[in-house]
Scaffold this motif. Structure first.
Motif, PDB file in Angstrom:
ATOM      1  N   ALA A 173      68.672  17.131  25.587  1.00 31.06           N
ATOM      2  CA  ALA A 173      68.557  16.557  26.928  1.00 31.06           C
ATOM      3  C   ALA A 173      69.570  15.432  27.076  1.00 31.06           C
ATOM      4  O   ALA A 173      69.931  14.764  26.096  1.00 31.06           O
ATOM      5  CB  ALA A 173      67.144  16.026  27.154  1.00 31.06           C
ATOM      6  N   GLY A 174      70.031  15.220  28.291  1.00 31.72           N
ATOM      7  CA  GLY A 174      70.884  14.067  28.550  1.00 31.72           C
ATOM      8  C   GLY A 174      70.040  12.802  28.456  1.00 31.72           C
ATOM      9  O   GLY A 174      68.832  12.821  28.681  1.00 31.72           O
ATOM     10  N   GLU A 175      70.678  11.712  28.090  1.00 35.52           N
ATOM     11  CA  GLU A 175      69.942  10.454  27.953  1.00 35.52           C
ATOM     12  C   GLU A 175      70.737   9.345  28.629  1.00 35.52           C
ATOM     13  O   GLU A 175      71.951   9.239  28.437  1.00 35.52           O
ATOM     14  CB  GLU A 175      69.738  10.147  26.469  1.00 35.52           C
ATOM     15  N   PHE A 176      70.039   8.535  29.430  1.00 37.29           N
ATOM     16  CA  PHE A 176      70.667   7.439  30.160  1.00 37.29           C
ATOM     17  C   PHE A 176      69.930   6.139  29.888  1.00 37.29           C
ATOM     18  O   PHE A 176      68.708   6.125  29.750  1.00 37.29           O
ATOM     19  CB  PHE A 176      70.649   7.714  31.666  1.00 37.29           C
ATOM     20  N   LYS A 177      70.693   5.049  29.837  1.00 36.17           N
ATOM     21  CA  LYS A 177      70.106   3.717  29.676  1.00 36.17           C
ATOM     22  C   LYS A 177      70.336   2.942  30.970  1.00 36.17           C
ATOM     23  O   LYS A 177      71.459   2.839  31.457  1.00 36.17           O
ATOM     24  CB  LYS A 177      70.750   2.971  28.514  1.00 36.17           C
ATOM     25  N   VAL A 178      69.227   2.410  31.503  1.00 34.82           N
ATOM     26  CA  VAL A 178      69.274   1.602  32.717  1.00 34.82           C
ATOM     27  C   VAL A 178      69.077   0.146  32.315  1.00 34.82           C
ATOM     28  O   VAL A 178      68.215  -0.166  31.493  1.00 34.82           O
ATOM     29  CB  VAL A 178      68.162   2.025  33.710  1.00 34.82           C
ATOM     30  N   THR A 179      69.883  -0.743  32.885  1.00 33.39           N
ATOM     31  CA  THR A 179      69.734  -2.185  32.643  1.00 33.39           C
ATOM     32  C   THR A 179      69.696  -2.906  33.983  1.00 33.39           C
ATOM     33  O   THR A 179      70.294  -2.458  34.963  1.00 33.39           O
ATOM     34  CB  THR A 179      70.899  -2.747  31.790  1.00 33.39           C
ATOM     35  N   GLY A 180      68.952  -4.022  34.000  1.00 35.40           N
ATOM     36  CA  GLY A 180      68.848  -4.805  35.224  1.00 35.40           C
ATOM     37  C   GLY A 180      67.858  -5.934  35.049  1.00 35.40           C
ATOM     38  O   GLY A 180      67.667  -6.448  33.940  1.00 35.40           O
ATOM     39  N   GLU A 181      67.196  -6.290  36.123  1.00 40.56           N
ATOM     40  CA  GLU A 181      66.230  -7.384  36.144  1.00 40.56           C
ATOM     41  C   GLU A 181      64.959  -6.987  35.385  1.00 40.56           C
ATOM     42  O   GLU A 181      64.417  -5.902  35.597  1.00 40.56           O
ATOM     43  CB  GLU A 181      65.892  -7.738  37.600  1.00 40.56           C
ATOM     44  N   ALA A 182      64.492  -7.867  34.503  1.00 41.85           N
ATOM     45  CA  ALA A 182      63.289  -7.598  33.710  1.00 41.85           C
ATOM     46  C   ALA A 182      62.101  -7.267  34.615  1.00 41.85           C
ATOM     47  O   ALA A 182      61.906  -7.899  35.654  1.00 41.85           O
ATOM     48  CB  ALA A 182      62.952  -8.800  32.838  1.00 41.85           C
ATOM     49  N   ASN A 183      61.364  -6.233  34.236  1.00 43.42           N
ATOM     50  CA  ASN A 183      60.129  -5.799  34.908  1.00 43.42           C
ATOM     51  C   ASN A 183      60.326  -5.296  36.335  1.00 43.42           C
ATOM     52  O   ASN A 183      59.350  -5.176  37.082  1.00 43.42           O
ATOM     53  CB  ASN A 183      59.074  -6.916  34.882  1.00 43.42           C
ATOM     54  N   ALA A 184      61.545  -4.997  36.718  1.00 43.37           N
ATOM     55  CA  ALA A 184      61.817  -4.486  38.065  1.00 43.37           C
ATOM     56  C   ALA A 184      61.552  -2.981  38.123  1.00 43.37           C
ATOM     57  O   ALA A 184      61.807  -2.257  37.165  1.00 43.37           O
ATOM     58  CB  ALA A 184      63.264  -4.773  38.460  1.00 43.37           C
ATOM     59  N   THR A 185      61.044  -2.514  39.263  1.00 45.04           N
ATOM     60  CA  THR A 185      60.863  -1.076  39.462  1.00 45.04           C
ATOM     61  C   THR A 185      62.107  -0.519  40.140  1.00 45.04           C
ATOM     62  O   THR A 185      62.818  -1.234  40.853  1.00 45.04           O
ATOM     63  CB  THR A 185      59.617  -0.767  40.316  1.00 45.04           C
TER      64      THR A 185
END
Length: 173
Positions: free
Chosen positions: A90-102
């Motif tokens: 499967a493809g795998e992606f990492k998302v980064t941003g503001e902690a605990n954000a939806t």
């Protein structure tokens, strides 16, 4: 004299009333302004979506990679092999941003085409991911998710290495 007193009293009352009306007509106050700046959301591919090595058959076939498990299934299990260098995943992606954000994940809704560079192509569609509808970044502002899809192998598909790209979009909720 009485007339003068009455006249001055009337003038006083008119002046007082006009000044009082002017005072009630306009007021000035102050307001507060504020802003909260958060980290922008970003996404990076960690692992390529790979359907593995597939044997061309006389009939059209489909091969699916499951987003959750990475398992590969086919409409004809005889066309799957793990004997060569390309193993399915499967493809795998990492998302980064503001902690605990939806956030939301948007995958292609229309088929994409992968090609071998010699005008031979195949269609990839039915993209899925392994998270909920509105996933939440962890306390460090990170999350990894997997992507699966389905590829259609045409009858007598030409041998070759096929590649293409697809777009994954993440957006704060």
């Amino acid at each position: 004299m009485k007339k003068l007193v009455v006249l001055l009293t009337g003038l006083f009352l008119v002046t007082f009333t006009v000044q009082n009306l002017n005072a009630q007509h306009q007021a000035t106050g102050t307001g507060d302004a504020s802003a909260r700046i958060i980290k922008g959301i970003a996404i990076n591919q960690e692992t390529e979506l790979d359907f593995g090595t597939i044997i061309s058959m006389a009939n059209q076939e489909t091969v699916t990679i499951d987003a959750s498990s990475g398992a590969r299934t086919s409409t004809n299990s005889n066309n799957l092999t793990n004997q060569f260098s390309s193993l399915p995943k499967a493809g795998e992606f990492k998302v980064t941003g503001e902690a605990n954000a939806t956030y939301t994940i948007s995958l292609p809704t229309n088929p994409i085409t992968i090609e071998d560079g010699s005008n031979n192509n195949m269609s990839v569609d039915n993209f899925t991911h392994n998270l909920t509808t509105t996933p939440t970044l962890d306390n460090n502002g990170e999350q990894v998710f997997k992507v699966g899809a389905q590829i259609t192998i045409n009858a007598g598909q030409a041998a070759g290495n096929y590649t293409g790209t697809y777009t994954v979009t993440v957006d704060y909720q």
